[in-house]
Design an enzyme around this catalytic site. Structure first.
Site: not given
Ligand code: NAP
Length: 289
Positions: A172, A240, A97
């Protein structure tokens, strides 16, 4: 069959990547913290590489689910980004997102190299990712969308192309506006029920059969009553998302009175240390006022 890659093996991405790998077997993966990618490959097979350019070199389709605008920009157009190596005709699908503006900027850049860029944020949370039941709202060119739709179907119950680049992110934003006010109302309802001495379990049993029913009520009332917030969609992510929404609305002078108030409440929850608490923690804030 095209080679596929996945970048970002966090809460959402690790499950989405698992669904792709189950259907198509070999998947190339990369994650900033390499241990996560290596552990993922141990369980699911495939190949872990050490930067996004390597993913671009090996794959015709690359899926991302990372954090914010800067993460996506770096992975797509940075020094070790996908565009350094991806061949013409490839497609990048971004499930993070982020802002509609960043999606448009990256789409234009990709287009100049004859590569497709689809913004495709998701709704449905961790549970939806794990069960393969996400809702996906996409923006971009139809010819590229058609190339990746089958793969997205591995982890989705509904996918729709909403319009040109950025339309997925704007959709979204509507989703998050609708959710923010609703969770605050649900919190106020539950708090009121408790304060006036009703049996809230019974209240929910009754009102969930009527017009007040919602996904948040169905899925969150029980954990809210238990004061349990160590799960779900993190307050930091919601902050965010709401900041992106407010920035977009300010550009066009669109009224977002309620969303701005709720965003302020989430700031207070961050100050309480609730950065990773589920968004339903608005009830905890009310109780501690
Ligand atoms: P998360 O658990 O923090 O996972 C993000 C992953 O991306 C982490 O493993 C992180 O690596 C990796 N990452 C971030 N920046 C990177 C980079 N520059 N290079 C390589 N890897 C990178 O987040 P999430 O909950 O999965 O959410 C991911 C996205 O989906 C966000 O934009 C969020 O707003 C959206 N979203 C989330 C949900 C939810 O319920 N969680 C629902 C809808 C949408 P590290 O291991 O190093 O941190």
């Amino acid at each position: 069959m095209s080679n596929k890659g996945f970048i970002g093996l966090g809460v959402m991405g690790s499950a989405m990547a698992r669904h792709i790998s189950t259907k198509y077997s070999h998947l190339v993966v990369f994650n900033r913290t390499m241990d996560k990618a290596n552990s993922w490959v141990k369980v699911n097979g495939g190949q872990a590489v050490s930067n996004a350019a390597e993913v671009g070199e090996l794959c015709e389709q690359v899926f991302l689910c990372v954090g914010n605008d800067q993460d996506v920009k770096e992975l797509v157009s940075g020094e070790e980004g996908i565009l350094q190596t991806m061949k013409k005709g490839g497609v990048i699908v971004d499930h993070s997102t982020i802002s509609a503006d960043m999606s448009k900027e990256l789409s234009e850049l990709c287009s100049s190299k004859e590569i497709g860029f689809i913004d495709a944020p998701v709704s449905g949370g961790q549970a939806g990712a794990e069960s393969g039941q996400l809702t996906v709202m996409a923006g971009g060119e139809e010819k590229y969308f058609d190339m990746v739709k089958d793969t997205i179907e591995c982890y989705s119950k509904f996918i729709k192309l909403m319009g040109p680049s950025g339309s997925g992110q704007l959709t979204k934003m509507v989703n998050q506006i609708c959710i923010a006010g609703l969770i605050q109302s649900l919190s106020e309802g539950i708090n009121f029920s408790e304060e006036v001495g009703l049996n809230t379990n019974e209240v929910i049993e009754v009102i969930s059969k009527g017009a007040a029913q919602s996904w948040q009520m169905e899925n969150r009332w029980e954990t809210m009553l238990q004061d349990h917030y160590d799960h779900g969609f993190a307050v930091d992510h919601m902050r965010k998302d709401l900041d992106l929404v407010i920035e977009e609305a300010n550009k066009k002078d669109i009224n977002l009175d309620l969303t701005k108030v709720v965003n302020g409440y989430y700031k207070e929850i961050q100050d309480m240390g609730g950065n990773r608490w589920d968004t339903s923690s608005l009830l905890k804030r009310l109780k501690e006022l």
